[in-house]
Design a protein around this motif. Structure first.
Motif, PDB file in Angstrom:
ATOM      1  N   ALA A  52       1.270  -1.336   0.046  1.00 34.03           N
ATOM      2  CA  ALA A  52      -0.460   0.021   0.297  1.00 34.03           C
ATOM      3  C   ALA A  52       0.953   1.316   0.322  1.00 34.03           C
ATOM      4  O   ALA A  52       1.921   1.552   0.614  1.00 34.03           O
ATOM      5  CB  ALA A  52      -0.607  -0.319   0.886  1.00 34.03           C
ATOM      6  N   ALA A  53       0.915   2.089  -0.499  1.00 33.39           N
ATOM      7  CA  ALA A  53       1.661   3.347  -0.989  1.00 33.39           C
ATOM      8  C   ALA A  53       0.926   4.106  -1.385  1.00 33.39           C
ATOM      9  O   ALA A  53       0.759   5.485  -3.032  1.00 33.39           O
ATOM     10  CB  ALA A  53       2.718   2.624  -2.522  1.00 33.39           C
ATOM     11  N   GLN A 108      -7.131  -0.083   5.952  1.00 39.11           N
ATOM     12  CA  GLN A 108      -7.942  -1.304   5.403  1.00 39.11           C
ATOM     13  C   GLN A 108      -7.459  -1.948   3.986  1.00 39.11           C
ATOM     14  O   GLN A 108      -7.646  -3.530   5.038  1.00 39.11           O
ATOM     15  CB  GLN A 108      -8.701  -0.394   4.240  1.00 39.11           C
ATOM     16  CG  GLN A 108     -10.068  -1.462   3.285  1.00 39.11           C
ATOM     17  CD  GLN A 108     -10.856  -0.469   2.347  1.00 39.11           C
ATOM     18  OE1 GLN A 108     -11.081   0.426   2.279  1.00 39.11           O
ATOM     19  NE2 GLN A 108     -11.751  -1.749   1.295  1.00 39.11           N
ATOM     20  N   VAL A 109      -6.526  -1.644   4.230  1.00 38.94           N
ATOM     21  CA  VAL A 109      -5.083  -2.536   3.284  1.00 38.94           C
ATOM     22  C   VAL A 109      -4.600  -3.503   4.053  1.00 38.94           C
ATOM     23  O   VAL A 109      -4.812  -4.712   3.731  1.00 38.94           O
ATOM     24  CB  VAL A 109      -4.648  -1.795   2.393  1.00 38.94           C
ATOM     25  CG1 VAL A 109      -3.748  -3.406   1.720  1.00 38.94           C
ATOM     26  CG2 VAL A 109      -5.596  -1.343   0.795  1.00 38.94           C
ATOM     27  N   SER A 110      -4.444  -2.819   4.779  1.00 42.77           N
ATOM     28  CA  SER A 110      -3.872  -3.562   5.866  1.00 42.77           C
ATOM     29  C   SER A 110      -4.919  -4.636   6.698  1.00 42.77           C
ATOM     30  O   SER A 110      -4.119  -5.930   6.756  1.00 42.77           O
ATOM     31  CB  SER A 110      -2.787  -2.948   7.267  1.00 42.77           C
ATOM     32  OG  SER A 110      -2.387  -3.377   7.698  1.00 42.77           O
ATOM     33  N   ALA A 111      -5.249  -4.066   7.105  1.00 46.49           N
ATOM     34  CA  ALA A 111      -6.456  -5.653   7.536  1.00 46.49           C
ATOM     35  C   ALA A 111      -7.101  -6.380   7.122  1.00 46.49           C
ATOM     36  O   ALA A 111      -7.415  -7.348   7.385  1.00 46.49           O
ATOM     37  CB  ALA A 111      -7.369  -4.311   8.448  1.00 46.49           C
ATOM     38  N   GLN A 148      -4.119 -13.067   5.813  1.00 42.32           N
ATOM     39  CA  GLN A 148      -2.188 -13.936   5.774  1.00 42.32           C
ATOM     40  C   GLN A 148      -1.321 -14.008   4.833  1.00 42.32           C
ATOM     41  O   GLN A 148      -0.879 -14.688   4.680  1.00 42.32           O
ATOM     42  CB  GLN A 148      -2.613 -15.386   6.804  1.00 42.32           C
ATOM     43  CG  GLN A 148      -3.297 -15.448   7.895  1.00 42.32           C
ATOM     44  CD  GLN A 148      -3.092 -16.914   9.015  1.00 42.32           C
ATOM     45  OE1 GLN A 148      -2.831 -17.664   7.577  1.00 42.32           O
ATOM     46  NE2 GLN A 148      -3.389 -16.995   9.218  1.00 42.32           N
ATOM     47  N   ILE A 149      -1.939 -12.292   4.401  1.00 45.71           N
ATOM     48  CA  ILE A 149      -0.984 -12.574   2.916  1.00 45.71           C
ATOM     49  C   ILE A 149      -0.074 -11.204   3.567  1.00 45.71           C
ATOM     50  O   ILE A 149      -0.710  -9.993   4.447  1.00 45.71           O
ATOM     51  CB  ILE A 149      -2.255 -11.345   1.727  1.00 45.71           C
ATOM     52  CG1 ILE A 149      -3.539 -12.564   1.567  1.00 45.71           C
ATOM     53  CG2 ILE A 149      -1.509 -10.881   0.689  1.00 45.71           C
ATOM     54  CD1 ILE A 149      -4.347 -12.142   0.612  1.00 45.71           C
ATOM     55  N   PRO A 150       1.122 -11.205   3.080  1.00 42.11           N
ATOM     56  CA  PRO A 150       2.278 -10.029   3.154  1.00 42.11           C
ATOM     57  C   PRO A 150       1.985  -9.091   2.858  1.00 42.11           C
ATOM     58  O   PRO A 150       1.325  -9.074   2.027  1.00 42.11           O
ATOM     59  CB  PRO A 150       4.014 -11.014   3.129  1.00 42.11           C
ATOM     60  CG  PRO A 150       2.838 -12.110   2.779  1.00 42.11           C
ATOM     61  CD  PRO A 150       1.289 -12.899   2.019  1.00 42.11           C
ATOM     62  N   VAL A 151       1.958  -7.920   3.551  1.00 42.60           N
ATOM     63  CA  VAL A 151       1.977  -7.026   3.350  1.00 42.60           C
ATOM     64  C   VAL A 151       3.336  -5.754   4.095  1.00 42.60           C
ATOM     65  O   VAL A 151       3.093  -5.628   4.973  1.00 42.60           O
ATOM     66  CB  VAL A 151      -0.047  -6.428   4.160  1.00 42.60           C
ATOM     67  CG1 VAL A 151       0.381  -6.069   5.050  1.00 42.60           C
ATOM     68  CG2 VAL A 151      -0.166  -4.989   3.669  1.00 42.60           C
ATOM     69  N   ASN A 152       3.067  -4.399   2.923  1.00 36.26           N
ATOM     70  CA  ASN A 152       3.705  -3.539   3.769  1.00 36.26           C
ATOM     71  C   ASN A 152       2.723  -2.395   3.154  1.00 36.26           C
ATOM     72  O   ASN A 152       2.281  -2.145   1.982  1.00 36.26           O
ATOM     73  CB  ASN A 152       5.550  -3.590   3.013  1.00 36.26           C
ATOM     74  CG  ASN A 152       5.994  -2.109   2.493  1.00 36.26           C
ATOM     75  OD1 ASN A 152       6.076  -1.564   1.917  1.00 36.26           O
ATOM     76  ND2 ASN A 152       6.901  -2.061   3.861  1.00 36.26           N
ATOM     77  N   VAL A 153       3.227  -1.858   4.601  1.00 33.81           N
ATOM     78  CA  VAL A 153       2.436   0.037   3.755  1.00 33.81           C
ATOM     79  C   VAL A 153       3.941   1.225   4.156  1.00 33.81           C
ATOM     80  O   VAL A 153       4.308   0.657   5.447  1.00 33.81           O
ATOM     81  CB  VAL A 153       1.149   0.566   5.256  1.00 33.81           C
ATOM     82  CG1 VAL A 153       0.442   1.538   5.326  1.00 33.81           C
ATOM     83  CG2 VAL A 153       0.321  -0.969   5.232  1.00 33.81           C
ATOM     84  N   CYS A 181       2.226  -3.235   9.039  1.00 27.84           N
ATOM     85  CA  CYS A 181       3.347  -4.112   7.863  1.00 27.84           C
ATOM     86  C   CYS A 181       2.853  -5.430   8.495  1.00 27.84           C
ATOM     87  O   CYS A 181       3.321  -5.351   9.482  1.00 27.84           O
ATOM     88  CB  CYS A 181       4.244  -3.311   7.744  1.00 27.84           C
ATOM     89  SG  CYS A 181       4.503  -1.738   6.826  1.00 27.84           S
ATOM     90  N   SER A 182       2.526  -6.183   7.407  1.00 24.37           N
ATOM     91  CA  SER A 182       3.457  -7.385   7.813  1.00 24.37           C
ATOM     92  C   SER A 182       5.099  -8.475   7.798  1.00 24.37           C
ATOM     93  O   SER A 182       5.805  -8.877   8.208  1.00 24.37           O
ATOM     94  CB  SER A 182       2.515  -8.747   7.804  1.00 24.37           C
ATOM     95  OG  SER A 182       2.543  -8.705   6.453  1.00 24.37           O
ATOM     96  N   VAL A 183       4.926  -7.379   6.302  1.00 20.43           N
ATOM     97  CA  VAL A 183       6.492  -7.220   6.330  1.00 20.43           C
ATOM     98  C   VAL A 183       7.436  -6.094   5.859  1.00 20.43           C
ATOM     99  O   VAL A 183       6.663  -4.444   5.335  1.00 20.43           O
ATOM    100  CB  VAL A 183       6.610  -8.326   4.693  1.00 20.43           C
ATOM    101  CG1 VAL A 183       6.152  -9.547   5.084  1.00 20.43           C
ATOM    102  CG2 VAL A 183       6.048  -7.539   3.307  1.00 20.43           C
ATOM    103  N   ILE A 184       8.824  -5.614   5.819  1.00 16.64           N
ATOM    104  CA  ILE A 184       9.227  -4.706   5.884  1.00 16.64           C
ATOM    105  C   ILE A 184      10.377  -5.073   3.987  1.00 16.64           C
ATOM    106  O   ILE A 184      10.932  -5.387   4.427  1.00 16.64           O
ATOM    107  CB  ILE A 184      10.015  -4.345   6.909  1.00 16.64           C
ATOM    108  CG1 ILE A 184       9.485  -3.679   8.087  1.00 16.64           C
ATOM    109  CG2 ILE A 184      10.934  -3.220   6.014  1.00 16.64           C
ATOM    110  CD1 ILE A 184       8.381  -2.691   7.963  1.00 16.64           C
TER     111      ILE A 184
END
Length: 467
Positions: free
Chosen positions: A78-79, A88-91, A97-102, A109-112
């Motif tokens: 999400a950028a 919303q995207v993060s939640a 359980q999809i890796p997400v970076n905000v 974030c769940s990933v950096i």
């Protein structure tokens, strides 16, 4: 460690990018470089971003984000500058359980995404866990300056011969030793010199006639007084080569953590009247591991040859004809004095310095006191906390003035450093009010007076530029 570093294969995998501006463009370039198939959603999309998306075999969606876009997606970034949308995207990603970076919001974030040094196939990632991306980029710049592009070609060469080496050496330890010799020898130098074809020919011949030495070796490494930054380059290089690491209680945990993750770690710490592993047993362990063909690092606080019993250890190694290297370390006297603002010598106060142990082999304090009381000499006592009352009394009894300055430094060069300054006549009373804990270092002499003047930085107000 807030985030576990992982490298992910994104080749031909659909990745969703929410956002169409400059920040999204930077992330898109990174995703496309790794071979991802880009799915992009935003109302306004930069032309270059649209081109990247289509060239990756993905699709551009001009409109609103919807959770249905997460179907069959491998990674989401999400950028956008819309905080509600980012949340919303993060939640939604966390729920599936999809890796997400905000971007710029590590809490969501769940990933950096780290700062990257790309020497493909050698890739180095640097991350601050989202706490300071600028610092991570600064570290990347420093590393890039010290890692030539030729390291990527070296990695390519090694990769092309992995199967051949695996077929030549059944034992994993033999393979590792072969690669260590290769990567630190003339073959690697040929690659660095741009002579890749010559390097390949040399490596092919080395595999055919390779006889990997199974002989062990011992490295006596001075780890310094505590601050990991005081380790020498050679100390770090040999530490990371070791199969087994023997360390004592004076070695900072951060330094022990610098060894290879697969290295065996053996604690052999000793304290006064509490020798977890007697010295003779340590000597035998060094011999044992070396005879097993292992590279053994003996990590010692300070310098191995200054009250570190390194001489005793290499005596036995020499008798057993085991090769060894000794790496000097910054001794506690130098490190602790420097970090405390106390120069050990000074033209106006002390023209010589003497290092003395306050803890002899028979636990006595039978020292040459008459030699330690010269007024222009600095005396540094190692391991002297328990015997400090006797040290003060003996120095006074042999002619040193009771008003002579003395400093007791606790855990010097570390964040737990504490410095107590008094005189020979008043130090014991002062420590009753301000107790310290071992390990400590004791400095006696007129140079201690300079601490008040030279350690001004300990009280410096960075915000207001004042003491």
């Amino acid at each position: 460690m807030d985030f576990l570093p992982l490298f992910t294969d994104l080749r031909n995998k659909p990745c969703l990018l929410v956002g169409g501006g400059q920040v999204a463009l930077r992330k898109a370039r990174l995703l496309c470089k790794s071979g991802a198939q880009l799915r992009l959603v935003a109302h306004d999309i930069l032309p270059e971003l649209s081109t990247l998306c289509m060239n990756s075999g993905g699709e551009c969606i001009r409109g609103d984000y919807g959770d249905h876009l997460l179907d069959e997606v491998f990674l989401v970034i999400a950028a956008t500058d819309d905080e509600a949308l980012n949340k919303q995207v993060s939640a939604a990603c966390h729920a599936r359980q999809i890796p997400v970076n905000v971007v710029d919001n590590p809490e969501l974030c769940s990933v950096i995404l780290p700062a990257i040094i790309d020497r493909s196939p050698l890739v180095i990632a640097v991350s601050s866990g989202g706490k300071s991306p600028v610092l991570a980029r600064m570290m990347r710049s420093r590393l890039e300056a010290s890692i030539p592009a030729s390291f990527g070609r070296l990695a390519q060469l090694v990769g092309s011969f992995r199967d051949a080496v695996k077929a030549r050496f059944d034992d994993i330890e033999e393979r590792r030793h072969f690669w260590e010799q290769t990567l630190q020898g003339p073959i690697a130098e040929m690659v660095f010199a741009g002579k890749d074809k010559v390097a390949a020919e040399m490596l092919s011949k080395a595999i055919d006639k390779a006889e990997v030495s199974a002989g062990g070796e011992v490295y006596l490494i001075g780890a310094g007084p505590g601050d990991p930054d005081l380790m020498t380059f050679k100390a770090l290089r040999l530490l990371q080569r070791a199969d087994v690491v023997l360390y004592d209680r004076l070695v900072a945990p951060a330094i022990v953590d610098m060894c290879r993750k697969d290295a065996e770690r053996v604690y052999v710490g000793k304290a006064r009247a509490d020798h977890a592993v007697p010295q003779q047993d340590i000597n035998k362990l060094l011999v044992k591991y070396a005879k097993e063909g292992k590279k053994v690092a003996r990590l010692k606080g300070g310098d191995p040859f200054i009250f570190g019993r390194g001489g005793e250890e290499i005596e036995e190694l020499a008798e057993e004809k085991i090769p060894f290297q000794v790496v000097p370390g910054i001794t506690a006297a130098s490190g602790c004095a420097s970090y405390s603002g106390i120069p050990l010598t000074h033209r106006d106060y002390a023209q010589s310095v003497r290092f003395v142990t306050g803890h002899l082999k028979d636990h006595s304090l039978n020292l040459p006191w008459a030699e330690l009381v010269h007024p222009t000499q600095t005396v540094v006592f190692y391991m002297g906390l328990v015997g400090l009352p006797s040290i003060c009394a003996q120095l006074i009894a042999h002619g040193r003035g009771g008003d002579t300055p003395i400093a007791v430094i606790q855990q010097g060069t570390t964040p737990q450093q504490k410095v107590v300054v008094a005189t020979l006549a008043t130090m014991i009373e002062r420590l009753a009010k301000e107790p310290v804990q071992a390990p400590t270092l004791i400095i006696v002499g007129e140079v201690v007076k300079l601490r008040e003047k030279l350690a001004w930085y300990e009280h410096y107000d960075l915000a207001n530029g004042a003491v």
